[in-house]
Design an enzyme around this catalytic site. Structure first.
Site, PDB file in Angstrom:
ATOM      1  N   TYR A 168      31.733  81.607  12.395  1.00  0.00           N
ATOM      2  CA  TYR A 168      30.527  80.924  12.849  1.00  0.00           C
ATOM      3  C   TYR A 168      30.116  81.529  14.176  1.00  0.00           C
ATOM      4  CZ  TYR A 168      27.471  77.116  14.484  1.00  0.00           C
ATOM      5  OH  TYR A 168      26.423  76.369  14.959  1.00  0.00           O
ATOM      6  N   LYS A 205      31.350  77.927  25.637  1.00  0.00           N
ATOM      7  CA  LYS A 205      32.382  76.882  25.707  1.00  0.00           C
ATOM      8  C   LYS A 205      33.110  76.834  27.051  1.00  0.00           C
ATOM      9  CE  LYS A 205      32.232  75.989  20.893  1.00  0.00           C
ATOM     10  NZ  LYS A 205      32.098  76.830  19.719  1.00  0.00           N
ATOM     11  N   ASP A 260      32.703  87.990  19.316  1.00  0.00           N
ATOM     12  CA  ASP A 260      32.231  86.657  19.654  1.00  0.00           C
ATOM     13  C   ASP A 260      33.432  85.889  20.202  1.00  0.00           C
ATOM     14  OD1 ASP A 260      31.446  84.068  19.854  1.00  0.00           O
ATOM     15  OD2 ASP A 260      30.519  83.943  17.862  1.00  0.00           O
TER      16      ASP A 260
HETATM   17  C1  PLP Z   1      30.678  77.251  19.140  1.00  0.00           C
HETATM   18  C2  PLP Z   1      30.508  78.652  18.757  1.00  0.00           C
HETATM   19  C3  PLP Z   1      29.289  79.319  18.868  1.00  0.00           C
HETATM   20  C4  PLP Z   1      28.018  78.595  19.213  1.00  0.00           C
HETATM   21  O1  PLP Z   1      28.029  78.054  20.472  1.00  0.00           O
HETATM   22  P1  PLP Z   1      27.016  76.845  20.823  1.00  0.00           P
HETATM   23  O2  PLP Z   1      27.210  76.635  22.275  1.00  0.00           O
HETATM   24  O3  PLP Z   1      27.435  75.706  19.956  1.00  0.00           O
HETATM   25  O4  PLP Z   1      25.654  77.327  20.480  1.00  0.00           O
HETATM   26  C5  PLP Z   1      29.249  80.669  18.629  1.00  0.00           C
HETATM   27  N1  PLP Z   1      30.356  81.344  18.282  1.00  0.00           N
HETATM   28  C6  PLP Z   1      31.554  80.745  18.149  1.00  0.00           C
HETATM   29  C7  PLP Z   1      32.746  81.552  17.797  1.00  0.00           C
HETATM   30  C8  PLP Z   1      31.663  79.372  18.359  1.00  0.00           C
HETATM   31  O5  PLP Z   1      32.831  78.773  18.175  1.00  0.00           O
END
Ligand code: PLP
Length: 427
Positions: free
Chosen positions: A143, A266, A238
């Site tokens: 994701y 995060k 990511d």
């Molecule tokens: C949570 C998450 C996102 C998206 O971040 P948001 O602040 O919710 O937009 C993107 N990549 C990864 C791996 C994530 O866990």
């Protein structure tokens, strides 16, 4: 007593789609009405009725210090006296950028944004701008936020609700995204052989946390690095979850692989809405105002968010933080495994440092297909039992369990007793 939470949920559904501002929170996958949270301290949440919970969601990752850490609260209290947003450059942003550049190996220029979604969207745009190519490779069950290009075979809520792609994403755009099974290097190689000239970027969660936690097999990440390099594609890590969670320098330091671009989020916001993306100087130079790839944000680099994030990163930059986290996480996840074994329940535990998942199945989970084979009914019963005993887990098997520095051995021991009880009597 959950009266207040239930009333709030009923009311919320009258004004907010599904009653929530992010889908998984609604608890649909585990068939519960979600507790509404009123406050948090350390590793404890209290709901609107005053019930306490031991928190293993950690706001989906950010709260690695625990909730309301005194340094973060102090930093915010000081910052807020000076106003909440200026839309102009600040010293705090420079300190934040400097700290990120010192901590994360592959980053020497970084741009702040407001969420992980913005970070990945911007990194993809930059990669397409730099290469002049269209296609991107991602992995099933990973994701990367809810940007159009990345909502194909995605993890997290998209997986929880079994949505392969989302209506509203133009087919022309979805067709530019190739989604492959994680840990399958041969599939990546084949795809590069076929489409290599038009692949702008490969984006990967180096340790996926959004199909539950899956561990990269030895040489998988190295293989991705080699393939992207030989086809002149941009490798995007990511690290929205793994950044500052696996180590000071994230997964890239932990596995010693250097991506071209890195997305952060995060933890970097200390609980405020923040994201960032960065990389080598020449790549980042293509961004406006120096370069031609456009990217912007009214609230980007917001002083409150920078203050909370900086306070968090400064603590994580101190010695022994990650060894403490590792030791407690080992206690937690190996304790879970033994408790399940003692009750005769087959489980697979996937863990890297302080992020992990428990799958109810009897063969190793190495990709999204494997994660989907785990027993959803069993998870639901486990989840419900834990919630009733006051343990707050992510309400889906396709999410990670996160430990924080506030999870003491005592709290972990207590949680393991609850888990043993759940395994013995409820499943
Ligand atoms: C949570 C998450 C996102 C998206 O971040 P948001 O602040 O919710 O937009 C993107 N990549 C990864 C791996 C994530 O866990």
């Amino acid at each position: 007593m959950k009266t207040k939470s239930q009333e709030l949920f009923k009311k919320a559904k009258r004004y907010i789609p599904g009653g929530v501002n992010s889908p998984v929170r609604a608890g649909k996958a585990v068939g519960i009405d979600p507790p509404f949270i009123a406050r948090a301290q350390g590793c404890t949440l209290w709901d609107a009725d005053g019930n306490p919970y031991i928190d293993y969601v950690s706001s989906w990752g950010p709260m690695i210090l625990g909730h309301a850490h005194p340094d973060v609260i102090n930093a915010l209290t000081n910052a807020i006296q000076r106003g909440t947003s200026y839309g102009a450059p600040t010293e705090l942003e420079v300190e934040m950028a400097e700290l990120i550049v010192t901590m994360v190996p592959s980053i020497d220029r970084v741009r702040m944004v407001n969420s992980g979604t913005e970070a990945t969207m911007s990194a993809i745009r930059l990669a397409r701008g730099i290469t002049g190519r269209n296609k991107i490779i991602k992995f099933d069950g990973c994701y990367h936020g809810h940007g159009d290009s990345l909502l194909v075979e995605a993890g997290s809520g998209v997986a929880t609700f079994g949505i392969p792609g989302s209506p509203g994403v133009p087919e022309d755009l979805a067709r530019q995204t190739i989604s492959l099974p994680f840990n399958n290097l041969a599939a990546v190689e084949e795809t590069f052989q076929r489409f290599g000239d038009d692949i702008a970027a490969l984006i990967v969660e180096p340790v996926p946390g959004n199909m539950g936690v899956v561990v990269p097999q030895p040489n998988f990440l190295r293989g991705l690095r080699d393939l992207t390099r030989s086809y002149r594609s941009i490798l995007i890590f990511d690290e929205v979850i793994t950044g500052f969670r696996l180590s000071r320098g994230g997964a890239q330091e932990y596995f010693n692989i250097t991506p071209d671009l890195t997305c952060l989020g995060k933890i970097i916001g200390g609980g405020l809405p923040v994201g960032a993306f960065g990389g080598k100087r020449d790549l980042m130079a293509r961004l406006a105002p120096d370069g031609d790839v456009y990217q912007a944000g009214t609230l980007s680099g917001n002083p409150l968010a920078m203050a909370a994030g900086l306070a968090t990163l400064r603590i994580l930059n101190q010695p022994d933080v990650y060894s403490t986290l590792e030791q407690r996480s080992n206690m937690f996840f190996s304790g879970l495994k033994s408790a399940a074994q003692e009750a005769g329940i087959p489980v697979m535990i996937n863990r890297v440092e302080s992020m992990g998942s428990l799958f109810f199945c009897d063969s190793p989970v190495t990709d999204f297909a494997g994660a989907k084979k785990s027993d959803a009914g069993m998870f639901k019963r486990y989840y419900t039992s834990m919630l009733e005993q006051g343990v707050y887990l992510a309400p889906s098997p396709f999410e990670a369990t996160f430990l924080s520095l506030a999870h003491t051995e005592e709290v972990i021991g207590k949680t393991l007793d609850f888990a043993a009880k759940a395994f013995r009597s409820h499943l």
